[in-house]
Design a protein around this motif. Sequence first.
Motif, PDB file in Angstrom:
ATOM      1  N   ILE A 140      -9.333 -31.011  44.419  1.00 44.27           N
ATOM      2  CA  ILE A 140      -9.378 -29.677  44.095  1.00 44.27           C
ATOM      3  C   ILE A 140      -7.809 -29.006  43.866  1.00 44.27           C
ATOM      4  CG2 ILE A 140     -10.130 -27.598  44.987  1.00 44.27           C
ATOM      5  CD1 ILE A 140     -11.851 -29.242  47.031  1.00 44.27           C
ATOM      6  N   LYS A 141      -7.816 -28.189  42.952  1.00 41.01           N
ATOM      7  CA  LYS A 141      -6.657 -27.636  42.419  1.00 41.01           C
ATOM      8  C   LYS A 141      -6.665 -26.137  42.353  1.00 41.01           C
ATOM      9  CE  LYS A 141      -4.027 -31.028  43.125  1.00 41.01           C
ATOM     10  NZ  LYS A 141      -3.372 -31.164  44.584  1.00 41.01           N
ATOM     11  N   SER A 142      -5.803 -25.347  42.462  1.00 42.04           N
ATOM     12  CA  SER A 142      -5.879 -23.678  42.562  1.00 42.04           C
ATOM     13  C   SER A 142      -5.125 -23.248  41.336  1.00 42.04           C
ATOM     14  CB  SER A 142      -5.628 -23.119  43.886  1.00 42.04           C
ATOM     15  OG  SER A 142      -4.078 -23.485  44.143  1.00 42.04           O
ATOM     16  N   PHE A 143      -4.079 -24.204  41.002  1.00 41.76           N
ATOM     17  CA  PHE A 143      -2.893 -23.447  40.027  1.00 41.76           C
ATOM     18  C   PHE A 143      -2.562 -22.054  40.265  1.00 41.76           C
ATOM     19  CE2 PHE A 143      -5.327 -27.055  38.124  1.00 41.76           C
ATOM     20  CZ  PHE A 143      -4.350 -27.644  37.219  1.00 41.76           C
ATOM     21  N   LEU A 144      -2.112 -21.895  41.449  1.00 42.17           N
ATOM     22  CA  LEU A 144      -1.715 -20.474  41.840  1.00 42.17           C
ATOM     23  C   LEU A 144      -0.038 -20.296  41.847  1.00 42.17           C
ATOM     24  CD1 LEU A 144      -4.065 -19.952  44.981  1.00 42.17           C
ATOM     25  CD2 LEU A 144      -4.134 -18.900  42.429  1.00 42.17           C
ATOM     26  N   ASN A 145       0.488 -21.437  41.416  1.00 42.73           N
ATOM     27  CA  ASN A 145       2.063 -21.435  41.415  1.00 42.73           C
ATOM     28  C   ASN A 145       2.424 -20.689  40.185  1.00 42.73           C
ATOM     29  OD1 ASN A 145       2.697 -22.474  44.003  1.00 42.73           O
ATOM     30  ND2 ASN A 145       2.100 -24.471  42.898  1.00 42.73           N
ATOM     31  N   PRO A 146       3.857 -20.025  40.326  1.00 41.53           N
ATOM     32  CA  PRO A 146       4.045 -19.288  38.908  1.00 41.53           C
ATOM     33  C   PRO A 146       4.013 -20.138  37.719  1.00 41.53           C
ATOM     34  CG  PRO A 146       5.578 -18.828  40.746  1.00 41.53           C
ATOM     35  CD  PRO A 146       4.809 -19.798  41.265  1.00 41.53           C
ATOM     36  N   SER A 147       4.230 -21.608  37.827  1.00 46.37           N
ATOM     37  CA  SER A 147       4.378 -22.057  36.684  1.00 46.37           C
ATOM     38  C   SER A 147       3.173 -23.211  36.518  1.00 46.37           C
ATOM     39  CB  SER A 147       5.677 -23.117  36.660  1.00 46.37           C
ATOM     40  OG  SER A 147       5.507 -24.191  35.644  1.00 46.37           O
ATOM     41  N   VAL A 148       2.226 -22.881  35.506  1.00 46.65           N
ATOM     42  CA  VAL A 148       0.896 -23.552  35.607  1.00 46.65           C
ATOM     43  C   VAL A 148       1.219 -24.977  35.056  1.00 46.65           C
ATOM     44  CG1 VAL A 148      -1.413 -23.738  34.501  1.00 46.65           C
ATOM     45  CG2 VAL A 148      -0.365 -21.376  35.176  1.00 46.65           C
ATOM     46  N   ILE A 149       2.141 -25.351  34.333  1.00 48.88           N
ATOM     47  CA  ILE A 149       2.588 -26.449  33.798  1.00 48.88           C
ATOM     48  C   ILE A 149       3.135 -27.320  34.803  1.00 48.88           C
ATOM     49  CG2 ILE A 149       4.924 -25.963  32.917  1.00 48.88           C
ATOM     50  CD1 ILE A 149       2.608 -28.186  31.134  1.00 48.88           C
ATOM     51  N   THR A 150       3.950 -26.816  35.583  1.00 45.43           N
ATOM     52  CA  THR A 150       4.289 -27.621  36.826  1.00 45.43           C
ATOM     53  C   THR A 150       3.206 -28.096  37.769  1.00 45.43           C
ATOM     54  OG1 THR A 150       6.507 -26.602  36.670  1.00 45.43           O
ATOM     55  CG2 THR A 150       6.022 -27.546  39.131  1.00 45.43           C
ATOM     56  N   ASP A 151       2.119 -27.223  38.252  1.00 44.32           N
ATOM     57  CA  ASP A 151       0.991 -27.460  38.594  1.00 44.32           C
ATOM     58  C   ASP A 151       0.352 -28.512  37.948  1.00 44.32           C
ATOM     59  OD1 ASP A 151       1.297 -25.768  40.832  1.00 44.32           O
ATOM     60  OD2 ASP A 151       0.047 -24.212  40.238  1.00 44.32           O
ATOM     61  N   PHE A 152       0.130 -28.495  36.659  1.00 39.65           N
ATOM     62  CA  PHE A 152      -0.516 -29.534  35.906  1.00 39.65           C
ATOM     63  C   PHE A 152       0.173 -30.997  36.060  1.00 39.65           C
ATOM     64  CE2 PHE A 152      -1.389 -31.662  31.768  1.00 39.65           C
ATOM     65  CZ  PHE A 152      -2.841 -32.014  32.175  1.00 39.65           C
ATOM     66  N   TYR A 153       1.438 -30.958  36.125  1.00 40.80           N
ATOM     67  CA  TYR A 153       2.132 -32.150  35.950  1.00 40.80           C
ATOM     68  C   TYR A 153       1.672 -32.960  37.312  1.00 40.80           C
ATOM     69  CZ  TYR A 153       5.337 -30.665  32.112  1.00 40.80           C
ATOM     70  OH  TYR A 153       5.794 -30.105  31.151  1.00 40.80           O
TER      71      TYR A 153
END
Length: 138
Positions: free
Chosen positions: A59-72
């Motif tokens: 499960i991922k939330s993608f709440l950090n300012p950089s969505v691409i960093t969360d995706f990596y």
Amino acid sequence: MSAKDTFHESVKRALEKEQWVITADPLKFKFGNIKFQVDLGAERLVAAERGGEKIAVEIKSFLNPSVITDFYAALGQFLSYRLGLASVEPNRKLYLAVPIDVYRTFFQSEFTQAAVQQYQVLLIVYDSKNEVIVQWTN
């Protein structure tokens, strides 16, 4: 033990609404000397089969300012988990759970769609507010 994702319980309840039985929270396994923890393990009986269908869900939330960093980070984690699971539970499918708003925006970009296709990432798109699964991609 790693921290649970912000939407962990919402996704868990959404899966239960779809008749999945949560069998591990988290799903722990070892591959060689590496210990892994996928957020959830679940099973569902399939009428046409003797056994059932088994999944693992990260499960991922993608709440950090950089969505691409969360995706990596999510993609690296997903690929590592899939490699490990293939050796210990080859019949269990691994899914990456992503929030609907991120799916409708970031996951519609050309790069993200190419990466999901290239790396064969199975997705569960969830609505955390209503605690429902909106879409499964295979």
